[in-house]
Design a protein around this motif. Structure first.
Motif, short mmCIF file in Angstrom:
data_model
loop_
_atom_site.label_atom_id
_atom_site.label_comp_id
_atom_site.label_asym_id
_atom_site.label_seq_id
_atom_site.Cartn_x
_atom_site.Cartn_y
_atom_site.Cartn_z
N VAL A 111 0.86 -1.19 0.00
CA VAL A 111 0.00 0.00 0.00
C VAL A 111 0.89 1.23 0.00
O VAL A 111 1.72 1.41 0.90
CB VAL A 111 -0.91 0.01 1.25
CG1 VAL A 111 -1.80 1.25 1.26
CG2 VAL A 111 -1.75 -1.25 1.31
N GLY A 114 2.60 8.16 0.49
CA GLY A 114 3.62 9.09 -0.03
C GLY A 114 4.89 8.39 -0.49
O GLY A 114 5.79 9.04 -1.02
N LEU A 132 -1.96 4.94 -3.83
CA LEU A 132 -2.98 5.93 -3.46
C LEU A 132 -2.55 7.34 -3.84
O LEU A 132 -3.27 8.30 -3.57
CB LEU A 132 -3.21 5.86 -1.94
CG LEU A 132 -3.50 4.45 -1.41
CD1 LEU A 132 -3.40 4.41 0.11
CD2 LEU A 132 -4.88 3.98 -1.85
N GLY A 172 5.39 15.80 9.85
CA GLY A 172 6.81 15.50 9.97
C GLY A 172 7.66 16.66 9.48
O GLY A 172 7.14 17.70 9.04
N LEU A 182 2.70 8.37 7.73
CA LEU A 182 3.20 9.07 8.92
C LEU A 182 2.14 9.07 10.02
O LEU A 182 2.43 8.74 11.19
CB LEU A 182 3.60 10.50 8.54
CG LEU A 182 4.07 11.38 9.71
CD1 LEU A 182 5.42 12.03 9.42
CD2 LEU A 182 3.05 12.45 10.05
N LEU A 184 -0.59 7.13 10.46
CA LEU A 184 -1.01 5.81 10.97
C LEU A 184 0.02 5.23 11.94
O LEU A 184 -0.33 4.48 12.85
CB LEU A 184 -1.24 4.84 9.80
CG LEU A 184 -2.45 5.19 8.92
CD1 LEU A 184 -2.43 4.37 7.62
CD2 LEU A 184 -3.76 4.95 9.67
N GLY A 187 3.46 9.89 14.01
CA GLY A 187 3.67 11.17 13.35
C GLY A 187 4.09 12.28 14.28
O GLY A 187 3.27 12.90 14.96
N ILE A 238 -7.01 -0.18 4.45
CA ILE A 238 -6.47 0.97 3.71
C ILE A 238 -7.29 2.21 4.03
O ILE A 238 -8.51 2.25 3.78
CB ILE A 238 -6.46 0.69 2.20
CG1 ILE A 238 -5.62 -0.56 1.91
CG2 ILE A 238 -5.94 1.90 1.43
CD1 ILE A 238 -5.40 -0.87 0.46
#
Ligand SMILES: Cc1cc2nc3c(=O)[nH]c(=O)nc-3n(C[C@H](O)[C@H](O)[C@H](O)COP(=O)(O)OP(=O)(O)OC[C@H]3O[C@@H](n4cnc5c(N)ncnc54)[C@H](O)[C@@H]3O)c2cc1C
Length: 492
Positions: A111, A114, A132, A172, A182, A184, A187, A238
């Motif tokens: 998955v 970024g 994504l 971040g 980040l 999940l 962060g 997801i």
């Protein structure tokens, strides 16, 4: 009705045929080899792939097709993974179809938000990459002070949109990092000491689970899942939308870099550690020991004060008095500019090898290990960074969310860098060399940076005493461990 299937030809086909998991087609209609969840070879029928492609609003990409090469690339150039299929999702509907395809064919599934996973877990060899990154919408509600963010959004994009309204939430420190991965995993960044982790600022998450269900997780809806999504990484499904609470920040804040000569770094850091133990929550100071390509060594304080500008000079005055800096870049600056200030040091495509772990403050022992090791670094580019935690992060109970390590105040991260010319060997060995000295001083690992080797010991240590509850949650929402390319919580 069958549509035309793509076929690699000539040289390209030869290249793909030499890969362990690649399209084995030389003519339209051939089967496609893929990697299963358990690591065995799967054969996908062209009709199934055609149907999957037709079901998507976004694109389905296979080796040799336009866009495949750029879509499979992730931030860490140390990895060169080649998925059999890349589903570039245009929305939650596409994500649902991609999850269903992965589940039906029991495909290894990555998955990608970024793409900043240090160990490139958002890409895979031979499996399905659910990409994504096309899902990039951001909706700021300045009245409610909330943001709705899709999972392809990068932190810099989020900051820029929210700052138009003088708002922000914890993100971040490198602006080309993805908000999804980040958040999940926890962060932290320049606002975390004041406003908590990115995941502490979540109000709700939309999720597609392994069985294809759409669920909304919040304090009121599926609260158990909401608990797990705040620190449990990508283990439960997801996320297709994140709702954050925003705060009044800037747009002008106070910060920048204070750069000191490396000579005297030991004393500098020791004096800093005393100050650090009582620093206000508004003040964020990352401490970095750096070698750069000119073989210069420096100690850097990367500073952001997010409180009132009237108090900023006073808050940073003790920092300025710690020594005679080579460069004093502290001053008023747009928050979005500070958030971008480190980007150039961590470009896409370079090779990186990293180890990290949490520490309680910057102890004299940790300073000695770090200073001695950086002093003897043979590398052009290497970093030992002590990222700032503490403050509001410490005010939340460890069992209140899946993010366990609430009491620590720093994350120490050691990184070696390389490009094609310099090669991976020396930087990797350099980082591995310090770790036996540094790891005994650490206290647990960060899901997002500390478990890149993904040993079960590290994963367990990252989740602490929350692990049994996370396993129960995993059993409930992902019993076949479809989402396993992460700091993996095994359902058994
Ligand atoms: C240069 C750099 C700087 C960093 N700085 C910080 C920092 O200041 N603070 C900090 O806290 N962390 C920092 N990190 C670590 C960062 O939090 C992780 O790398 C994080 O995974 C990045 O998220 P991404 O979406 O870009 O990653 P991706 O590689 O796209 O995803 C990483 C993992 O997250 C999961 N995932 C991603 N999107 C979803 C989704 N929508 N649903 C479910 N699972 C998903 C998947 O398991 C995936 O393997 C930094 C990393 C780098 C490389």
């Amino acid at each position: 009705m069958r549509r035309r299937t793509f076929c690699a030809s000539g040289l390209t086909a030869l290249v793909y045929a030499s890969l362990p998991y690649s399209r084995v087609c030389a003519a339209a209609g051939d089967d496609v080899a893929a990697m299963s969840l358990g690591g065995e070879q799967r054969v996908l029928k062209p009709t199934d792939i055609d149907d999957f492609r037709a079901s998507l609003r976004g694109q389905l990409l296979m080796p040799g097709e336009n866009g495949y090469e750029s879509a499979r690339k992730v931030w860490n150039g140390a990895f060169d993974r080649k998925p059999a299929l890349i589903a570039r999702c245009a929305g939650a509907g596409d994500v649902t179809r991609a999850v269903s395809f992965a589940r039906t064919h029991e495909l290894l599934t990555a998955v990608r938000g970024g793409g900043h996973s240090l160990s490139a877990q958002s890409a895979c060899d031979g499996g399905l990459m659910i990409d994504l990154s096309p899902m990039g919408s951001i909706r700021i509600d300045p009245l409610a002070r909330t943001a709705r963010v899709e999972p392809g959004v990068l932190l810099g994009q989020f900051d820029r949109e929210a700052q138009v309204f003088g708002l922000a939430t914890t993100a971040g420190t490198i602006s080309h990092t993805g908000a999804a991965g980040l958040t999940l995993g926890g962060g932290f960044g320049r606002l975390a000491r004041k406003y908590g982790l990115a995941c502490d600022n979540l109000a709700a998450v939309d999720l597609i689970t392994a069985d294809g269900r759409f669920l909304r997780a919040s304090a009121k809806e599926n609260p158990d899942l909401f608990w797990g999504l705040r620190g449990g990484g990508g283990n439960f499904g997801i996320a297709t939308s994140f709702e954050y609470r925003l705060h009044t920040v800037g747009p002008t804040v106070f910060g920048g870099a204070l750069i000191y000569p490396f000579t005297g770094a030991r004393e500098l850091l020791r004096s800093f550690a005393d100050f650090d133990a009582h620093a206000p929550d508004e003040l964020y100071v990352d401490v970095l020991l750096v070698t750069n390509p000119d073989h210069q060594r420096v100690a850097v304080f990367d500073v952001c004060y997010c409180g009132s500008l009237a108090h900023a000079e006073r808050a940073v005055a003790p920092l300025r008095s710690l020594g005679k800096p080579l460069h004093d870049g502290l001053g008023r600056a747009p928050y979005v500019e500070l958030q971008r200030s480190g980007d150039a040091g961590f470009p896409h495509g370079r090779g990186y090898y990293v180890k990290s772990g949490y520490v309680h403050g910057i102890t004299a022992e940790a300073i000695d290990v770090a200073v001695d090791y950086l002093e003897s670094s043979p590398l052009d580019t290497s970093v030992i960074a002590f990222s700032n935690l503490g403050g509001a992060i410490n005010h939340v109970k460890p069992e209140a969310t899946a993010y366990w390590h609430r009491a620590v105040t720093r994350d120490v991260l050691v990184a070696g860098f390389w490009d094609d010319r310099s090669g991976a060997e020396r930087p990797t060995q350099w980082v591995r060399g310090i770790w036996p000295k540094l790891e005994p001083l650490t206290n647990g690992f960060y899901v997002n940076t500390g478990v890149s080797d993904d040993t079960q010991r590290r994963v367990r240590a990252a989740y602490g005493d929350n692990y049994p509850r996370l396993v129960a949650l995993k059993k409930r929402y992902d019993p076949t461990n479809l989402f396993r390319l992460n700091a993996n919580i095994k359902p058994t």
